[in-house]
Design an enzyme around this catalytic site. Structure first.
Site, PDB file in Angstrom:
ATOM      1  CG  ASP A  36      -5.993   6.387  -1.900  1.00  0.00           C
ATOM      2  OD1 ASP A  36      -6.964   6.709  -2.268  1.00  0.00           O
ATOM      3  OD2 ASP A  36      -5.450   6.074  -0.965  1.00  0.00           O
ATOM      4  CE  LYS A  83      -6.118   1.161  -1.551  1.00  0.00           C
ATOM      5  NZ  LYS A  83      -5.821   0.642  -0.261  1.00  0.00           N
ATOM      6  CG  ASP A 130      -2.326   0.819   0.762  1.00  0.00           C
ATOM      7  OD1 ASP A 130      -2.219   1.874   1.000  1.00  0.00           O
ATOM      8  OD2 ASP A 130      -3.084   0.171   0.297  1.00  0.00           O
ATOM      9  CG  ASP A 131       0.465   6.062   0.619  1.00  0.00           C
ATOM     10  OD1 ASP A 131       1.444   6.260  -0.170  1.00  0.00           O
ATOM     11  OD2 ASP A 131      -0.288   6.910   0.873  1.00  0.00           O
ATOM     12  CG  ASP A 172      -9.598   4.696   4.214  1.00  0.00           C
ATOM     13  OD1 ASP A 172     -10.118   4.495   3.098  1.00  0.00           O
ATOM     14  OD2 ASP A 172      -8.484   4.868   4.674  1.00  0.00           O
TER      15      ASP A 172
END
Ligand SMILES: *[C@@H]1O[C@H](CO)[C@@H](O)[C@H](O)[C@H]1NC(C)=O
Ligand SMILES: *[C@@H]1O[C@H](CO)[C@@H](O)[C@H](O)[C@H]1NC(C)=O
Ligand SMILES: *[C@@H]1O[C@H](CO)[C@@H](O)[C@H](O)[C@H]1NC(C)=O
Ligand SMILES: *[C@@H]1O[C@H](CO)[C@@H](O)[C@H](O)[C@H]1NC(C)=O
Length: 408
Positions: A160, A158, A82-83, A221
């Site tokens: 965002d 993914k 993820d980030d 989230d």
């Protein structure tokens, strides 16, 4: 900057035609795997938190556990970054690069590591100028970022939506989808698009989203908290009919990560999350510490009966039939005419397990013959019921009683 903006506008006008680029053959059932965000966030201090920081070591260790502890063989194959994985700056050619301290071997190495073990690698980016964590975004770089991901052997992306504006979503998400398609590598496309549109007017166009994305995040989230799990369920409950009508094999709603095995849920609440994510045909992307997880949580995550409902090949998401403190949710599954039914007890002051009696016809079980009803987690036979008969179940506080009804 003016030049870059001009190129950007040109890019938009060139590629924003109607296109069904999504035909990538992926997510025919909801994707399963592991994703770092809820549990590990943007921890980048590997000196202080060597076990928890976003680093290649973290993803490799999770991959090892997916293999050794039975998760991969149960279907959990995506290992999703993820980030906060990238360096704070692109390289001199504008190419995204992994943080050199935390990912010294690079993303291609990590993708190879996954592929050798029968796993897949997912990565994260953002359609705006920066990611939510402040790392480089893909705006102005979508083509080259898609090419980087494909060259590295990435299997899922993914995207965002931080640091962008409302009007950009219905334009930029399809553009990135097209660049991903043009790489020639099938890359599962996970979109955060509707999350950012749901508070805006006009609200997200789910018909368009399902043409562009394999999975899409609809609501807030998730956090490691029972209240937030309930909040997300409430969103899906209210919009169940519309959301269910849009999804299909290749394109699924995403109620966000599975938090089973963390701190926030009791065992009964963990069962609720697994049951409802199965009913919703939600991706099963765990965000937990597979190196250190309660055995009962591991068994729940590996429960074959729940996974079978989640992965039902018809790919029809369920809906909430009854809202309130005592809820009923239902999903049509195969073989045709069968259903998974979840009874939930959200009473605050209901004491112990609560008995619920329902006539099958009231649940929409109106077949001509009888139904063979089994308990959803164990597969244990409960009984043969005519539609006119009454099913009685007992539901634990903040718990679920799940059944599967098949026509006989
Ligand atoms: C790209 O889109 C075309 C047209 O929908 C589709 O046939 C093809 O499989 C897609 N390729 C990839 C790699 O996603
Ligand atoms: C939503 O998207 C679909 C498919 O792209 C399109 O046909 C439809 O007109 C859109 N609806 C609205 C209200 O914009
Ligand atoms: C479904 O969407 C339509 C149009 O956006 C809306 O009017 C309707 O209230 C929604 N229905 C449900 C059950 O959410
Ligand atoms: C009902 O389901 C159980 C459990 O799957 C199975 O063992 C049994 O044979 C079924 N009975 C009928 C009549 O279909």
């Amino acid at each position: 900057m003016a030049n870059i903006a001009a190129v950007w506008l040109l890019t938009i006008s060139l590629v924003a035609w109607h296109c069904s680029c999504l035909d990538n053959g992926l997510a025919l059932t909801p994707p399963m795997g592991w994703l770092s965000w809820v549990r590990y966030r943007c921890v980048t201090d590997c000196k202080t938190y060597p076990k928890d920081c976003i680093s290649e070591k973290l993803y490799m260790e999770m991959a090892d556990h997916l293999v050794s502890d039975g998760y991969r063989d149960a279907g959990y194959v995506y290992v999703n970054i993820d980030d906060c994985w990238s360096a704070l700056e692109r390289d001199k050619d504008g190419t995204l690069q992994a943080d050199p301290e935390r990912f010294p071997s690079g993303i291609k190495f990590l993708a190879d590591y996954m592929h050798k073990r029968g796993l897949k690698l997912g990565i994260y980016g953002d359609m705006g100028t920066k990611t939510c964590g402040g790392y480089p975004g893909s705006k102005f770089f979508m083509e080259s970022d898609a090419m980087s991901f494909a060259e590295w052997g990435v299997d899922s992306f993914k995207m965002d939506g931080c640091f962008s504006t409302a009007t950009e979503f219905p334009i930029s998400y399809p553009i990135m989808g097209q660049w991903l398609n043009r790489t020639g590598r099938p890359i599962l496309y996970s979109c955060s698009w509707p999350v950012y549109m749901s508070h805006l007017h006009p609200s997200a166009n789910y018909t368009q989203i399902a043409e562009v994305c394999n999975i899409w995040r609809n609501s807030r989230d998730i956090e490691d908290s029972w209240a937030i799990v309930q909040d997300i369920m409430s969103f899906f409950g209210k919009n169940a009919v519309n959301l269910s009508a849009i999804a299909h094999p290749g394109a699924f709603n995403d109620p966000d990560q599975i938090i089973v095995g963390n701190y926030g849920l009791s065992y009964d609440q963990e069962r609720v999350q697994m049951a409802i994510w199965a009913i919703l045909a939600g991706p099963l992307l765990m965000s937990n510490d597979l190196r250190n997880i309660r055995e009962e949580s591991r068994e729940l995550l590996l429960n074959k009966n729940i996974i079978a409902i989640n992965q039902d090949p018809l790919g029809i998401p369920g809906t909430q039939l009854l809202a309130g403190d005592m809820q009923v949710w239902m999903r049509p599954i195969s073989p045709k005419g069968s259903f998974a039914l979840a009874f939930l007890n959200f009473l605050i002051n209901g004491g112990g397990p609560k008995q619920v009696e329902t006539k099958l016809t009231e649940l929409g079980l109106t077949g001509a013959g009888s139904y063979n009803i089994t308990e959803g987690f164990t597969g244990k036979f409960i009984g043969l019921f005519k539609p006119s008969s009454t099913l009685t179940v007992r539901v634990n506080p903040s718990g679920v009683f799940l059944v599967v009804a098949r026509p006989v």
